[in-house]
Design an enzyme around this catalytic site. Structure first.
Site, PDB file in Angstrom:
ATOM      1  N   LYS A  36       0.814  -1.223   0.000  1.00  0.00           N
ATOM      2  CA  LYS A  36       0.000   0.000   0.000  1.00  0.00           C
ATOM      3  C   LYS A  36       0.846   1.271   0.000  1.00  0.00           C
ATOM      4  CE  LYS A  36      -3.743  -2.489   0.521  1.00  0.00           C
ATOM      5  NZ  LYS A  36      -4.435  -2.931  -0.660  1.00  0.00           N
ATOM      6  N   CYS A  37       2.130   1.129  -0.253  1.00  0.00           N
ATOM      7  CA  CYS A  37       3.054   2.265  -0.236  1.00  0.00           C
ATOM      8  C   CYS A  37       2.984   3.024  -1.554  1.00  0.00           C
ATOM      9  CB  CYS A  37       4.481   1.751   0.001  1.00  0.00           C
ATOM     10  SG  CYS A  37       5.747   3.025   0.019  1.00  0.00           S
ATOM     11  N   GLY A  38       3.164   4.333  -1.495  1.00  0.00           N
ATOM     12  CA  GLY A  38       3.207   5.141  -2.704  1.00  0.00           C
ATOM     13  C   GLY A  38       4.362   4.768  -3.626  1.00  0.00           C
ATOM     14  N   SER A  40       5.120   1.649  -4.279  1.00  0.00           N
ATOM     15  CA  SER A  40       4.907   0.253  -4.673  1.00  0.00           C
ATOM     16  C   SER A  40       5.105   0.008  -6.166  1.00  0.00           C
ATOM     17  CB  SER A  40       3.528  -0.240  -4.230  1.00  0.00           C
ATOM     18  OG  SER A  40       2.515   0.508  -4.869  1.00  0.00           O
TER      19      SER A  40
END
Length: 161
Positions: A36-38, A40
Site C-alpha cells: 500500500k506504499c506510494g 509500490s
C-alpha cells in the site's frame, strides 16, 4: 568470525525457514516492501531486474514490513498473492518482518550496521534497498526514492566480477 548475509535465516510466508547461505555465489537485492506504499510501483522495476538477471545469478528478495504508516496491512499469504496479481512479482517475498527497533529482524540489524543511511542507520521508509555481493557482503544501500533501474549498473558490475 565476521558475520555476513549468508549467516542468517529468514521465514517464508508459510513459516518455512530459509537459510540465506542458499544464495552463496549470487548477488542479491534485499528490499523492505509494502503493497500500500506510494512507492509500490518499484515492485515492477524490481521484477524486471529479477527477470533480466536471474539467469546470471541475481536474487531479488522482498521483506514486507508494516512499520511505516501501516502500509503492509495484509497477512503474509494475502500479501504474496496481491504482489503477484497487482505487480506481477515472481521474486521471493518472505514473511513480514520488522526492520527497525529492538524487534528488528537480525538480518536487518546486520544490513543497517554494514551500510548506514545518510543521517542514521535506521530504515527511513519502505523500499530501502541493499545490494549484497556473491560473498554475502553488503556493498551498497539505496534510498527508498532510488528507482531500482538506477541500481542496474551496480548489479551488472557484480555479475561481471
Amino acid at each position: 568470525m565476521t558475520t555476513n548475509v549468508h549467516d542468517f535465516s529468514v521465514n517464508k510466508p508459510n513459516g518455512e525457514q530459509v537459510p540465506l547461505e542458499e544464495y552463496k555465489g549470487r548477488p542479491m537485492i534485499i528490499v523492505n516492501t509494502a503493497t500500500k506504499c506510494g512507492l509500490s510501483g518499484q515492485f515492477k522495476e524490481l521484477e524486471r531486474l529479477h527477470q533480466d538477471y536471474k539467469e546470471e545469478g541475481l536474487a531479488v528478495l522482498g521483506f514486507p514490513c508494516n512499520q511505516f504508516m501501516n502500509q503492509e496491512p495484509l497477512k503474509d499469504d494475502e500479501m504474496t498473492e496481491a504482489c503477484e496479481i497487482n505487480f506481477g512479482v515472481t521474486f521471493p517475498l518472505f514473511a513480514k518482518i520488522k526492520v527497525n527497533g529492538e524487534d528488528a529482524h537480525p538480518l536487518y540489524k546486520h544490513l543497517k550496521s554494514a551500510q548506514k543511511g545518510l543521517l542514521s542507520s535506521e530504515i527511513k521508509w519502505n523500499f530501502t534497498k541493499f545490494l549484497v555481493d556473491q560473498d554475502g557482503e553488503v556493498v551498497k544501500r539505496y534510498s527508498p526514492q532510488t528507482a531500482p533501474k538506477k541500481m542496474e549498473e551496480d548489479v551488472q558490475k557484480l555479475l561481471n566480477q
